[in-house]
Design an enzyme around this catalytic site. Structure first.
Site, PDB file in Angstrom:
ATOM      1  N   HIS A   1      30.810 -13.535  68.441  1.00 16.38           N
ATOM      2  CA  HIS A   1      31.310 -14.904  68.356  1.00 16.38           C
ATOM      3  C   HIS A   1      32.511 -14.927  67.403  1.00 16.38           C
ATOM      4  O   HIS A   1      32.647 -14.044  66.553  1.00 16.38           O
ATOM      5  CB  HIS A   1      30.218 -15.843  67.836  1.00 16.38           C
ATOM      6  CG  HIS A   1      29.123 -16.099  68.833  1.00 16.38           C
ATOM      7  ND1 HIS A   1      28.111 -17.021  68.612  1.00 16.38           N
ATOM      8  CD2 HIS A   1      28.883 -15.553  70.053  1.00 16.38           C
ATOM      9  CE1 HIS A   1      27.307 -17.042  69.663  1.00 16.38           C
ATOM     10  NE2 HIS A   1      27.741 -16.154  70.538  1.00 16.38           N
TER      11      HIS A   1
ATOM     12  N   GLU B   1      33.131 -16.573  64.786  1.00 21.23           N
ATOM     13  CA  GLU B   1      32.806 -16.573  63.361  1.00 21.23           C
ATOM     14  C   GLU B   1      32.443 -15.174  62.860  1.00 21.23           C
ATOM     15  O   GLU B   1      32.907 -14.748  61.797  1.00 21.23           O
ATOM     16  CB  GLU B   1      31.625 -17.510  63.066  1.00 21.23           C
ATOM     17  CG  GLU B   1      31.854 -18.953  63.478  1.00 21.23           C
ATOM     18  CD  GLU B   1      31.301 -19.260  64.862  1.00 21.23           C
ATOM     19  OE1 GLU B   1      31.590 -18.485  65.796  1.00 21.23           O
ATOM     20  OE2 GLU B   1      30.594 -20.272  65.001  1.00 21.23           O
TER      21      GLU B   1
ATOM     22  N   CYS C   1      26.525 -21.457  65.637  1.00 22.37           N
ATOM     23  CA  CYS C   1      25.167 -21.313  66.179  1.00 22.37           C
ATOM     24  C   CYS C   1      24.260 -20.739  65.082  1.00 22.37           C
ATOM     25  O   CYS C   1      24.707 -20.465  63.962  1.00 22.37           O
ATOM     26  CB  CYS C   1      25.193 -20.372  67.385  1.00 22.37           C
ATOM     27  SG  CYS C   1      25.480 -18.644  66.962  1.00 22.37           S
TER      28      CYS C   1
ATOM     29  N   CYS D   1      25.495 -17.303  63.750  1.00 23.38           N
ATOM     30  CA  CYS D   1      26.682 -17.384  62.902  1.00 23.38           C
ATOM     31  C   CYS D   1      26.381 -18.110  61.593  1.00 23.38           C
ATOM     32  O   CYS D   1      26.906 -17.739  60.543  1.00 23.38           O
ATOM     33  CB  CYS D   1      27.822 -18.047  63.659  1.00 23.38           C
ATOM     34  SG  CYS D   1      28.419 -17.033  65.027  1.00 23.38           S
TER      35      CYS D   1
HETATM   36 ZN   LIG Z   1      27.746 -18.123  66.901  1.00 26.99          ZN
END
Ligand SMILES: [Zn+2]
Length: 159
Positions: A53, A55, A83, A86
């Protein structure tokens, strides 16, 4: 540079993800001195990596830049609410401040679905600012999924 300026850079990362066929999410890590030490855009498809992701990609880059997995005093800017994975990574990195644009009603872990960030049972506290350029970031995601509709039955599952 203001929060909005840094978010514009995170949006540029999101657009880079979109140009590569990925769900458009971008992130930037800024040092306490205001220097950009990590950039990330969602690259789960390109790297066959479910953890890639925006992040986490930005946090990894920042850790390498500092030579330290603790990103003390740093701020992470992200175009979408992190999420659970993260949010966990942000906590492990001891990021001081999180600034995100749009809420994620499907997977957001900063209050929308889960409250991993600043959960009362966890000891690290992150200063959270939400809503910076939220409309712009929401529009990027909405238009992306609108174009993709019909090709994927559940595009949100890629986030
Ligand atoms: Zn994430």
């Amino acid at each position: 540079m203001t929060d909005t300026d840094f978010m514009e850079l995170a949006i540029a990362e999101a657009q880079a993800a979109e140009a590569a066929g990925e769900v458009p999410v971008g992130a930037i890590v800024v040092s306490p001195g205001g220097e950009i030490i990590g950039r990330g855009n969602n690259q789960v498809l390109r790297t066959s990596d479910p953890t890639a992701h925006a992040e986490t990609v930005a946090l990894r880059a920042a850790g390498l830049a500092l030579g330290n997995y603790r990103l003390l005093g740093c701020t992470l800017f992200c175009t979408l609410e992190p999420c659970a994975m993260c949010a966990g990574a942000i906590l492990h990195a001891r990021v001081a401040r999180l600034v995100y644009a749009a809420r994620d009603p499907k997977a957001g872990a900063c209050g929308s679905v889960l409250s991993v960030m600043n959960h009362p049972a966890l000891n690290h506290r992150v200063e959270v600012t939400e809503g910076v350029l939220a409309e712009e970031c929401s529009a990027i995601l909405t238009s992306f999924f609108r174009r993709r509709r019909g090709k994927d039955s559940d595009p949100a599952s890629e986030l």
